[in-house]
Design a protein around this motif. Structure first.
Motif, PDB file in Angstrom:
ATOM      1  N   GLY A  24     -22.295  63.120  14.083  1.00  0.00           N
ATOM      2  CA  GLY A  24     -21.875  62.787  12.723  1.00  0.00           C
ATOM      3  C   GLY A  24     -23.003  63.066  11.746  1.00  0.00           C
ATOM      4  N   THR A  25     -22.725  62.868  10.475  1.00  0.00           N
ATOM      5  CA  THR A  25     -23.717  63.091   9.426  1.00  0.00           C
ATOM      6  C   THR A  25     -24.189  61.745   8.889  1.00  0.00           C
ATOM      7  OG1 THR A  25     -22.602  65.129   8.820  1.00  0.00           O
ATOM      8  CG2 THR A  25     -24.134  64.232   7.227  1.00  0.00           C
ATOM      9  N   VAL A  26     -25.498  61.601   8.769  1.00  0.00           N
ATOM     10  CA  VAL A  26     -26.083  60.378   8.213  1.00  0.00           C
ATOM     11  C   VAL A  26     -27.069  60.746   7.112  1.00  0.00           C
ATOM     12  CG1 VAL A  26     -25.849  58.972  10.296  1.00  0.00           C
ATOM     13  CG2 VAL A  26     -27.899  60.315   9.966  1.00  0.00           C
ATOM     14  N   THR A  27     -27.219  59.857   6.152  1.00  0.00           N
ATOM     15  CA  THR A  27     -28.261  59.966   5.142  1.00  0.00           C
ATOM     16  C   THR A  27     -29.234  58.828   5.405  1.00  0.00           C
ATOM     17  OG1 THR A  27     -26.689  60.880   3.563  1.00  0.00           O
ATOM     18  CG2 THR A  27     -28.746  60.036   2.672  1.00  0.00           C
ATOM     19  N   LEU A  28     -30.496  59.183   5.607  1.00  0.00           N
ATOM     20  CA  LEU A  28     -31.513  58.210   5.985  1.00  0.00           C
ATOM     21  C   LEU A  28     -32.625  58.150   4.955  1.00  0.00           C
ATOM     22  CD1 LEU A  28     -31.983  59.305   9.703  1.00  0.00           C
ATOM     23  CD2 LEU A  28     -30.595  57.410   8.875  1.00  0.00           C
ATOM     24  N   ALA A  29     -33.173  56.959   4.781  1.00  0.00           N
ATOM     25  CA  ALA A  29     -34.382  56.759   3.981  1.00  0.00           C
ATOM     26  C   ALA A  29     -35.497  56.441   4.980  1.00  0.00           C
ATOM     27  CB  ALA A  29     -34.194  55.614   2.993  1.00  0.00           C
ATOM     28  N   PRO A  30     -36.283  57.454   5.391  1.00  0.00           N
ATOM     29  CA  PRO A  30     -37.304  57.233   6.425  1.00  0.00           C
ATOM     30  C   PRO A  30     -38.486  56.426   5.914  1.00  0.00           C
ATOM     31  CG  PRO A  30     -37.458  59.464   5.592  1.00  0.00           C
ATOM     32  CD  PRO A  30     -36.265  58.834   4.925  1.00  0.00           C
TER      33      PRO A  30
END
Length: 67
Positions: A24-30
């Motif tokens: 799936g696609t995720v948006t992350l704030a590392p």
């Protein structure tokens, strides 16, 4: 190595990243990149998963090989 540099840049500039994870696609704030058991891991807050916000905001650990 290119993905490692992108994560370093995102951490330094406080930018979010889009990645594929578990098909799936995720948006992350590392937040941090580190070694554990001879593999790179990143701790990040999931901002979006499959276009939807998560039920609750929390810090997760992602293996860099899986992103």
């Amino acid at each position: 190595m290119e993905s490692k540099m992108k994560i370093f840049e995102a951490i330094a500039t406080r930018k979010a990243l889009k990645a594929s994870y578990n098909r799936g696609t995720v948006t992350l704030a590392p937040h941090v990149l580190y070694m554990r058991n001879d593999a790179l891991h990143v701790d990040a807050v999931t901002i979006e998963r499959e276009g939807q916000p998560p039920r609750e905001e929390k810090l997760g650990t992602f293996k860099l090989d899986g992103l």
